[in-house]
Design a protein around this motif. Sequence first.
Motif, PDB file in Angstrom:
ATOM      1  N   ASP B 571     -23.996 -14.982  29.315  1.00 10.41           N
ATOM      2  CA  ASP B 571     -23.138 -14.021  28.618  1.00 10.41           C
ATOM      3  C   ASP B 571     -22.985 -12.759  29.450  1.00 10.41           C
ATOM      4  O   ASP B 571     -23.980 -12.204  29.937  1.00 10.41           O
ATOM      5  CB  ASP B 571     -23.749 -13.662  27.254  1.00 10.41           C
ATOM      6  CG  ASP B 571     -23.735 -14.848  26.311  1.00 10.41           C
ATOM      7  OD1 ASP B 571     -23.002 -15.813  26.600  1.00 10.41           O
ATOM      8  OD2 ASP B 571     -24.465 -14.823  25.297  1.00 10.41           O
ATOM      9  N   THR B 573     -20.669  -8.896  29.946  1.00  6.23           N
ATOM     10  CA  THR B 573     -19.703  -7.912  29.467  1.00  6.23           C
ATOM     11  C   THR B 573     -19.096  -7.246  30.687  1.00  6.23           C
ATOM     12  O   THR B 573     -19.826  -6.825  31.592  1.00  6.23           O
ATOM     13  CB  THR B 573     -20.396  -6.848  28.592  1.00  6.23           C
ATOM     14  OG1 THR B 573     -21.008  -7.511  27.484  1.00  6.23           O
ATOM     15  CG2 THR B 573     -19.384  -5.838  28.078  1.00  6.23           C
ATOM     16  N   ALA B 582     -15.077  -5.508  27.846  1.00  6.65           N
ATOM     17  CA  ALA B 582     -14.619  -6.809  27.352  1.00  6.65           C
ATOM     18  C   ALA B 582     -15.837  -7.725  27.305  1.00  6.65           C
ATOM     19  O   ALA B 582     -16.532  -7.894  28.310  1.00  6.65           O
ATOM     20  CB  ALA B 582     -13.555  -7.381  28.266  1.00  6.65           C
ATOM     21  N   HIS B 584     -17.659 -11.237  27.054  1.00  6.18           N
ATOM     22  CA  HIS B 584     -17.422 -12.658  27.314  1.00  6.18           C
ATOM     23  C   HIS B 584     -18.714 -13.413  27.039  1.00  6.18           C
ATOM     24  O   HIS B 584     -19.540 -13.595  27.926  1.00  6.18           O
ATOM     25  CB  HIS B 584     -16.972 -12.880  28.756  1.00  6.18           C
ATOM     26  CG  HIS B 584     -15.610 -12.332  29.029  1.00  6.18           C
ATOM     27  ND1 HIS B 584     -14.467 -13.076  28.872  1.00  6.18           N
ATOM     28  CD2 HIS B 584     -15.199 -11.102  29.410  1.00  6.18           C
ATOM     29  CE1 HIS B 584     -13.414 -12.336  29.175  1.00  6.18           C
ATOM     30  NE2 HIS B 584     -13.835 -11.133  29.494  1.00  6.18           N
ATOM     31  N   HIS B 585     -18.871 -13.794  25.759  1.00  8.38           N
ATOM     32  CA  HIS B 585     -20.085 -14.504  25.362  1.00  8.38           C
ATOM     33  C   HIS B 585     -19.749 -15.934  24.967  1.00  8.38           C
ATOM     34  O   HIS B 585     -18.610 -16.253  24.656  1.00  8.38           O
ATOM     35  CB  HIS B 585     -20.754 -13.785  24.185  1.00  8.38           C
ATOM     36  CG  HIS B 585     -21.470 -12.521  24.597  1.00  8.38           C
ATOM     37  ND1 HIS B 585     -22.217 -11.776  23.726  1.00  8.38           N
ATOM     38  CD2 HIS B 585     -21.548 -11.884  25.798  1.00  8.38           C
ATOM     39  CE1 HIS B 585     -22.724 -10.725  24.366  1.00  8.38           C
ATOM     40  NE2 HIS B 585     -22.319 -10.773  25.628  1.00  8.38           N
ATOM     41  N   LYS B 588     -16.746 -18.276  26.169  1.00  4.36           N
ATOM     42  CA  LYS B 588     -15.942 -17.465  27.077  1.00  4.36           C
ATOM     43  C   LYS B 588     -16.746 -17.021  28.306  1.00  4.36           C
ATOM     44  O   LYS B 588     -16.194 -16.417  29.222  1.00  4.36           O
ATOM     45  CB  LYS B 588     -15.418 -16.224  26.349  1.00  4.36           C
ATOM     46  CG  LYS B 588     -14.206 -16.508  25.469  1.00  4.36           C
ATOM     47  CD  LYS B 588     -13.937 -15.350  24.523  1.00  4.36           C
ATOM     48  CE  LYS B 588     -13.450 -14.109  25.248  1.00  4.36           C
ATOM     49  NZ  LYS B 588     -13.507 -12.917  24.384  1.00  4.36           N
ATOM     50  N   ALA B 589     -18.058 -17.266  28.310  1.00  2.00           N
ATOM     51  CA  ALA B 589     -18.917 -16.823  29.406  1.00  2.00           C
ATOM     52  C   ALA B 589     -18.799 -17.775  30.592  1.00  2.00           C
ATOM     53  O   ALA B 589     -18.373 -18.913  30.443  1.00  2.00           O
ATOM     54  CB  ALA B 589     -20.362 -16.766  28.928  1.00  2.00           C
ATOM     55  N   MET B 606     -15.689 -17.452  34.338  1.00  2.00           N
ATOM     56  CA  MET B 606     -15.079 -16.574  33.353  1.00  2.00           C
ATOM     57  C   MET B 606     -13.959 -15.827  34.055  1.00  2.00           C
ATOM     58  O   MET B 606     -14.134 -15.322  35.150  1.00  2.00           O
ATOM     59  CB  MET B 606     -16.119 -15.580  32.838  1.00  2.00           C
ATOM     60  CG  MET B 606     -15.555 -14.500  31.952  1.00  2.00           C
ATOM     61  SD  MET B 606     -16.191 -12.871  32.456  1.00  2.00           S
ATOM     62  CE  MET B 606     -14.923 -12.321  33.568  1.00  2.00           C
ATOM     63  N   ASP B 608     -11.374 -12.778  33.274  1.00  2.67           N
ATOM     64  CA  ASP B 608     -10.823 -11.738  32.419  1.00  2.67           C
ATOM     65  C   ASP B 608      -9.450 -11.388  32.983  1.00  2.67           C
ATOM     66  O   ASP B 608      -9.330 -10.687  33.970  1.00  2.67           O
ATOM     67  CB  ASP B 608     -11.736 -10.507  32.413  1.00  2.67           C
ATOM     68  CG  ASP B 608     -11.286  -9.483  31.389  1.00  2.67           C
ATOM     69  OD1 ASP B 608     -11.855  -9.478  30.294  1.00  2.67           O
ATOM     70  OD2 ASP B 608     -10.357  -8.707  31.678  1.00  2.67           O
TER      71      ASP B 608
END
Lengths: 154, 679
Positions: B571, B573, B582, B584-585, B588-589, B606, B608
Amino acid sequence: MSPENRNRLLAVGALVVAGGALAAIAWGNIGENLVYYWTPGEMLSQGEKAYGPTIRLGGVVAPKSIVWTDDKQHLAFEVADQKDGTGPKVKVASDQVPPQMFREGIGVVVEGTYAADGVFRTNRLMVSHSNEYRPPKPGEHTKEWQKSLETASK
Amino acid sequence: MAEVVGNGVQVSHSNLGYGLVLLGLLAATFAAFVGLWSGLTRRETLLPWVRGAVYTFSGSMILSNLTMIHALFFDDFSVKYVAQVGSKATPPIFKVVSLWSALEGSILFWGMILAVYLLVFTLMYRKAQGRFVQLSLGIMAAVAVFFAFLIAGPANPWTAIPNPLSDGPGPNPLLQNHPLMIIHPPMLYLGYVGMTVPFGIASGALLSGEITAAWMMPLRKWSMVPFLFLSIGIILGSWWAYAVLGWGGYWAWDPVENAALLPWIAITAFLHSTMVLERKGSLKLWTLALGLAAFVLTIVGTFMTRSGVFNSVHSFTQSEIGPTFLKFIVIIFVFSFVLLVVRGGKLQSDSPLESVASREGSILLNNLAFAALLFTVLLGTIFPLVQEALFNKRISVGEPYFNAMSMPCWILILFLMGVGPMMPWGKAEPDLVLKQLLVPGAGALVGLAASMALGARNPWAIGVYTLAGFVAMVTLRELFLPAQSRMQESKENPFTALVRSASKARRRFGGYVVHLGIVGIAVAVAASSTAKVHVSGTVKVGETLEVAGHKVRFDGLSSGSEPHRTWTGADVTVIFPGGSEAVHHGLKAPRMNFYERQTDPVGSPMVDEGALRDVYVSLMAFDSKTPSATFNAWVFPLVGWIWYAIPVLVLGSIIALWPQGRRREEREAPAKAIPQGSA
C-alpha cells in the motif's frame, strides 16, 4: 535522350545514392549496437572480444554466491552455466534492485558489460520466466508458493 | 458434451466446428479458383458464383467461431483448444476472451475476422461488375484458403480428445491481469486482417493491368480501416505493456512490437500515396507496391510473433505453423514481385511531377521517409535472425540503433505533416506559401519557447515540440478556415459552418483530425521518453521514496484473494508537490499476483494517472518480517496523451470513412445555393 527520360534517370540515380547511404549508415550503426547473448562459458571463451560490447549473460545464480552491501544498495553474485555452480562462472556486480524471484539457483539474464577486471557490471537484472503452465503437485496451493517467496533468503 | 440431433446422430463441438472449417476451406478454394480463372479469361457471368462462395466461406467461418465460443463457455474439455486454455474457475468474460489467448484459437479468430471483412466487402460492392471484382475477390479468397487450411491442419483447435479431463488450466494469467488485454488483440487482428482488402484490390488492379478511377477511392478508404485498427492495436499494446508489465516503459523495439509497426509504416505511406493516385493518377506502381508490401509485412509480422522464431531460429520448425507460414510468405512475396515486374509497365502515369514544392511532392517525400523508416526497422528486426541462421550467433540489436536511426525519419515526417498541407497540388508559388507561414511560424515559436521554459534540453525533443507547434497551427487552420469563410459568406453560425464544411470534404477533414492526434502522440512520446525520472529503493513502513518532487509513502503490506488468484500488495500514498495526497491501497496498490498453476508471480504496477504526468510505482520485492518493500518509481510527463489520442484517431477516421450520402451533389453545390435547411 529526352529531357523527361533524363530527369527520370537523375531521380533514380539520386534514389540509389540515398538508399546506399542509408544502408551504409544503418549497417554501421547496427554494428555498434549489437547485444550478444552468451552463457558464462561462451563469454569467457571469447577472450578480449568480450570486453566492451553490451552482453546479455544468461545462466544460473551460483549457490552461496549472493553478497549484499550493508545498505542493500549493491549486490554481487556469480552466474554459472550449471545449476550446481560447477563449471565456468562469472562475477556480477549490480546496483539494480533484483526482482522478488531472485535467489540462488534461479535462472537469470543480466545485461551489462564485462571488463578486464573479471567483473560483469549490470544495470538490468531479469529473472528468466518459465512461461509454461505447470500442473500443481498434490496438495500444492498458490498460498504456500506465495509464503515460500516471502521467506526466501535474501 | 455431445448433443443428440435429428436421427440420433451425435454432433459434438469438435465435429461441428471442424466440419464448418472444412466447408469454409472448400468454399474459399472455389471462390479463389473461379474468381481468378474467370477474371483472367474474362468470363464475367461467373461473378455471382464467386460471390456465393465468398458468402459461404464467411458464414461457415463465423459459425465455427461461435461454436468454439459455445464450447469454451460450457467447458467442453473434449475439444483440444478448450482443454488447453479453458477452466471452470475462469470468469465468463475471460472464457470468451480465451478464444484469442493461445495460438490455435487466435488463428481461428483471425479466420472469423477475415470472414467478416470479405462479407462486408462483397456486400458493399454487390452491384459492381467486371473482371476487376472477380480478380480482387479471387485474391482475397486465396488468402482465406491459406487461413482455412491453417485452421484445418497445422493449427487445428478442434481435435477431439477421447478421454477429456474434468478441468483445464485456464488462460494465460497475463491475459486475465488487465482489461486492456481483452481488446488489444482483436484491434491488432482487425488491423492485420484488414490489409487483405487493399492487397486484394491492388492485386486485382495489377492482374487486370489497370486501376480505374472507380477503384481508387475504395482503395484509399479500405486502407484507412487497417490503418485505424492497427494504430489502435499498437497504442493499446504499448499501454498494456506500460500498465501491466511494470518495467516502466511502453516501447522497447521488441520484435513483437516491430512486427506490428512494420505493416503500420507501410499502410500509412500507402494511405498518403493513394491521395496522389486519386488526384493526379500518378505514383500508380509505387502505391500498389506499397499496398502489396503492407500485406506481405503483415504476414511476416504474424510469422515472427506466432512461430516462436525469435526464441530460436532453429526451433521454429518445431512450431506447428512456422513452416506453413514461411511457405506462404515466400508465395505471396514471389507473387507480388512477379506481378509488379510483369504488369507494372502497363500502369502509365497520367501526369508527371511538376515540382517537388507541391502537395504531391511533399507526399512523395513523406513516402521516402516512411520507406527509410521501414528499411531501418526491418533491418534491425531481422538482423539477429540472419546472424543466428547463418553463423549460429545469438545476438540482438539494441534500442540505441532503433532510436538513432528512426528519429531523423520521424522528425522529417512531422515536418512534412506541416509543410504538405500548405502546398497546393501542381506547383507552389513561393509568395503564396510564404504568406501562409506567419501563423504556423508563430506556433513553432510558441512550441520552442514553451519547451525551453519548461526545461527541455534534449535537442530531438526540442525539435519535436517546435515542429508540433508548427503542425498544430497548420492543421487547425486547415480544419477551421473553410468554416470561417462559410460564416462570413452565408452568415451561418459557427457550428453549422463547421459541420457543413467538414461534410463537404470528409476525408480531408477527418485526415487532419487524425493529424492532430498524431501531433499529440509525438509530443507525448518526446516528453515521456526524454523527461522521465526514475528512482528505486527499499523503504520501511512510514518511509517515503522521492521521485521528481512526488513522495511515495509505504503504508504497509496487504494481501487478498480472488477466485482465480491471490495477491500481495504494498500500500502506498502518493504525496504531490502541492501537498495533496492520493491513496493507493489494496487492489490499487503495486502488487504481485499469484495465479493457480503458475509458479512465477505476475506483477502489476500502480499508475497514478494525470493529465500532465503519471506517477508509476512497481513492487520489486517485499519482506513481511520488517516489513519493507522495494520499489521502482517513475514520473512520466504527458505519457497519457499517447492513449488519449485514440479517440481523436477514431473520430478522424470515422469522419473520413463516413459514406457520402445521396445528397452529396446538393452539398457540393456552392453554399449560397442551399437556402433551405440552414438553421
